[in-house]
Design a protein around this motif. Structure first.
Motif, short mmCIF file in Angstrom:
data_model
loop_
_atom_site.label_atom_id
_atom_site.label_comp_id
_atom_site.label_asym_id
_atom_site.label_seq_id
_atom_site.Cartn_x
_atom_site.Cartn_y
_atom_site.Cartn_z
N ILE A 81 0.88 -1.17 0.00
CA ILE A 81 0.00 0.00 0.00
C ILE A 81 0.91 1.22 0.00
O ILE A 81 1.94 1.23 0.70
CB ILE A 81 -0.93 0.01 1.22
CG1 ILE A 81 -1.85 -1.22 1.20
CG2 ILE A 81 -1.77 1.29 1.26
CD1 ILE A 81 -2.71 -1.37 2.43
N TYR A 82 0.56 2.22 -0.78
CA TYR A 82 1.40 3.41 -0.94
C TYR A 82 0.73 4.62 -0.30
O TYR A 82 -0.45 4.90 -0.59
CB TYR A 82 1.65 3.70 -2.41
CG TYR A 82 2.36 2.60 -3.16
CD1 TYR A 82 3.74 2.59 -3.24
CD2 TYR A 82 1.64 1.58 -3.79
CE1 TYR A 82 4.41 1.58 -3.93
CE2 TYR A 82 2.29 0.57 -4.47
CZ TYR A 82 3.67 0.57 -4.55
OH TYR A 82 4.32 -0.43 -5.23
N ILE A 83 1.46 5.34 0.54
CA ILE A 83 1.04 6.66 1.00
C ILE A 83 1.82 7.66 0.17
O ILE A 83 3.01 7.88 0.39
CB ILE A 83 1.30 6.86 2.51
CG1 ILE A 83 0.47 5.86 3.32
CG2 ILE A 83 0.99 8.29 2.92
CD1 ILE A 83 0.72 5.93 4.83
N THR A 88 -1.82 12.55 0.87
CA THR A 88 -3.08 12.95 0.24
C THR A 88 -3.62 11.91 -0.72
O THR A 88 -4.74 12.05 -1.22
CB THR A 88 -2.92 14.29 -0.51
OG1 THR A 88 -1.95 14.13 -1.55
CG2 THR A 88 -2.48 15.40 0.44
N ASN A 89 -2.85 10.85 -0.99
CA ASN A 89 -3.30 9.80 -1.90
C ASN A 89 -2.77 8.46 -1.41
O ASN A 89 -1.57 8.19 -1.51
CB ASN A 89 -2.81 10.07 -3.32
CG ASN A 89 -3.46 9.16 -4.36
OD1 ASN A 89 -4.53 8.61 -4.13
ND2 ASN A 89 -2.82 9.00 -5.50
N VAL A 90 -3.65 7.64 -0.86
CA VAL A 90 -3.29 6.30 -0.40
C VAL A 90 -3.81 5.31 -1.43
O VAL A 90 -5.00 5.31 -1.75
CB VAL A 90 -3.86 6.00 0.99
CG1 VAL A 90 -3.46 4.61 1.46
CG2 VAL A 90 -3.40 7.06 1.99
N VAL A 91 -2.90 4.47 -1.94
CA VAL A 91 -3.24 3.63 -3.09
C VAL A 91 -2.95 2.17 -2.77
O VAL A 91 -1.88 1.82 -2.27
CB VAL A 91 -2.44 4.05 -4.34
CG1 VAL A 91 -2.84 3.21 -5.54
CG2 VAL A 91 -2.64 5.53 -4.64
N ILE A 97 -7.58 4.56 -2.23
CA ILE A 97 -8.53 4.18 -1.18
C ILE A 97 -8.74 5.29 -0.16
O ILE A 97 -9.64 5.21 0.67
CB ILE A 97 -8.08 2.89 -0.47
CG1 ILE A 97 -6.70 3.07 0.19
CG2 ILE A 97 -8.05 1.72 -1.45
CD1 ILE A 97 -6.26 1.89 1.04
N ASP A 98 -7.94 6.32 -0.22
CA ASP A 98 -8.08 7.46 0.68
C ASP A 98 -7.46 8.67 0.01
O ASP A 98 -6.25 8.71 -0.18
CB ASP A 98 -7.40 7.16 2.02
CG ASP A 98 -7.67 8.22 3.08
OD1 ASP A 98 -8.48 9.14 2.82
OD2 ASP A 98 -7.09 8.13 4.18
N VAL A 99 -8.28 9.63 -0.37
CA VAL A 99 -7.81 10.81 -1.11
C VAL A 99 -8.23 12.07 -0.37
O VAL A 99 -9.37 12.19 0.07
CB VAL A 99 -8.38 10.83 -2.55
CG1 VAL A 99 -7.91 12.07 -3.29
CG2 VAL A 99 -7.96 9.58 -3.30
N GLU A 100 -7.30 13.00 -0.21
CA GLU A 100 -7.60 14.30 0.39
C GLU A 100 -7.16 15.40 -0.56
O GLU A 100 -6.07 15.95 -0.43
CB GLU A 100 -6.89 14.44 1.74
CG GLU A 100 -7.44 13.53 2.83
CD GLU A 100 -7.14 14.08 4.21
OE1 GLU A 100 -7.87 14.97 4.67
OE2 GLU A 100 -6.15 13.62 4.81
N PRO A 101 -7.98 15.74 -1.53
CA PRO A 101 -7.60 16.79 -2.49
C PRO A 101 -7.60 18.17 -1.84
O PRO A 101 -8.25 18.38 -0.81
CB PRO A 101 -8.69 16.69 -3.56
CG PRO A 101 -9.87 16.11 -2.85
CD PRO A 101 -9.32 15.19 -1.80
#
Length: 295
Positions: A81-83, A88-91, A97-101
């Motif tokens: 899993i990549y932070i 702001t983008n967890v992939v 799976i978790d985005v904070e634009p």
């Protein structure tokens, strides 16, 4: 951008966990932390990564770098899993799976500030970091080379603000070779925008959604995975790693780290040039040692 090339005071001593611990999740910054002075992953890390996978311990790269760039480094290895983009983008498995634009209202003032400051002769560059691609207006070779170190997917466009309308914008990165911590960081905070401004390397300042950081991304990931803070180990070297270290029960600053990070972490790892992440993991989880790994 997690740059580890600047000269910093070296820690007086390296220390490790006193006893082996129940580690389930290991999170590591890249530049100045996992990567060596030439920007490469140490050879000893790859067999260790395989050992971690077999032991059911998740390794998570956490960086200011773009997801596409991180995947290019680790893509042959499954289960990561990549932070990315400073949290702001967890992939996972190629899916965010978790985005904070960022909120759209902060984009134009920052673009205007960079353009206006550069027009006075300041050596500045702006990267508008979208989920699909990064966008830049400045196209000289020196700046583009800097950008491509961190952004594999990048487009040179006539107007970064217009390009931002067609993508999800995760953060804005300002390149300032005249020391970002002393100049651009304070200036951007002085704009009073509802945004998080963090100095992420000697030459980089990132502007993100208010409250966004690697630590918040890690806490959400821990909750999703059912892994506690006490079962988490984290490694970092620079200011944008602070909250991530706070979110880990076993926090490590690299010996080549920023003084405030050295003071913040519970443990000190050998420098990135000495493969300190590898040796510290092996010291904390000795049963991972194999004939293929040397500390």
């Amino acid at each position: 951008m997690d740059s580890g090339n600047e000269q910093r005071p070296k820690a007086a001593a390296v220390n490790h966990l006193a006893e082996p611990s129940d580690i389930r999740l290991i999170v590591s910054d890249m530049d100045g932390t996992l990567l060596d002075d030439d920007g490469n992953v140490p050879d000893a890390f790859w067999p260790l990564l395989d050992d971690l996978h077999r032991a059911g311990i998740l390794f998570v790269p956490a960086s200011g770098r773009q997801y596409q760039t991180l995947h290019g480094i680790f893509g042959e290895h499954d289960g990561l899993i990549y932070i990315a983009e400073n949290g702001t983008n967890v992939v996972q498995d190629g899916i965010s799976i978790d985005v904070e634009p960022v909120i759209p209202e902060i984009i134009a003032p920052i673009v205007d500030w960079v353009r206006g400051t550069a027009a006075t002769g300041a050596d500045l560059g702006l990267v508008v970091c979208g989920a699909r691609s990064a966008y830049i207006e400045r196209s000289d070779e020196r700046f583009v080379d800097q950008v491509r170190r961190y952004y594999a997917a990048v487009e040179v466009v006539a107007d970064v603000h217009a390009a931002a309308l067609d993508d999800v914008i995760l953060k804005l990165a300002i390149y300032d070779p005249a020391r970002a911590e002393q100049r651009s960081g304070p200036a951007l905070r002085g704009l009073g925008l509802p945004a998080e401004v963090v100095v992420s390397g000697e030459n980089w300042v990132d502007v993100m959604r208010q409250g966004a950081n690697k630590g918040r991304a890690l806490e959400r990931l821990q909750q999703q995975l059912g892994i506690s803070r006490a079962q988490t180990m984290a490694f970092g070297d620079y200011l944008n790693d602070a909250e991530m270290l706070d979110a880990a029960g076993h926090s490590y600053a690299m010996a080549n780290g920023h003084p405030s990070i050295l003071a913040r972490a519970a443990n000190i790892a050998p420098s990135s040039s000495e493969a300190g992440v590898v040796s510290s993991i092996l010291a904390a989880i000795p049963h991972l040692q194999s004939a293929h790994v040397t500390a």
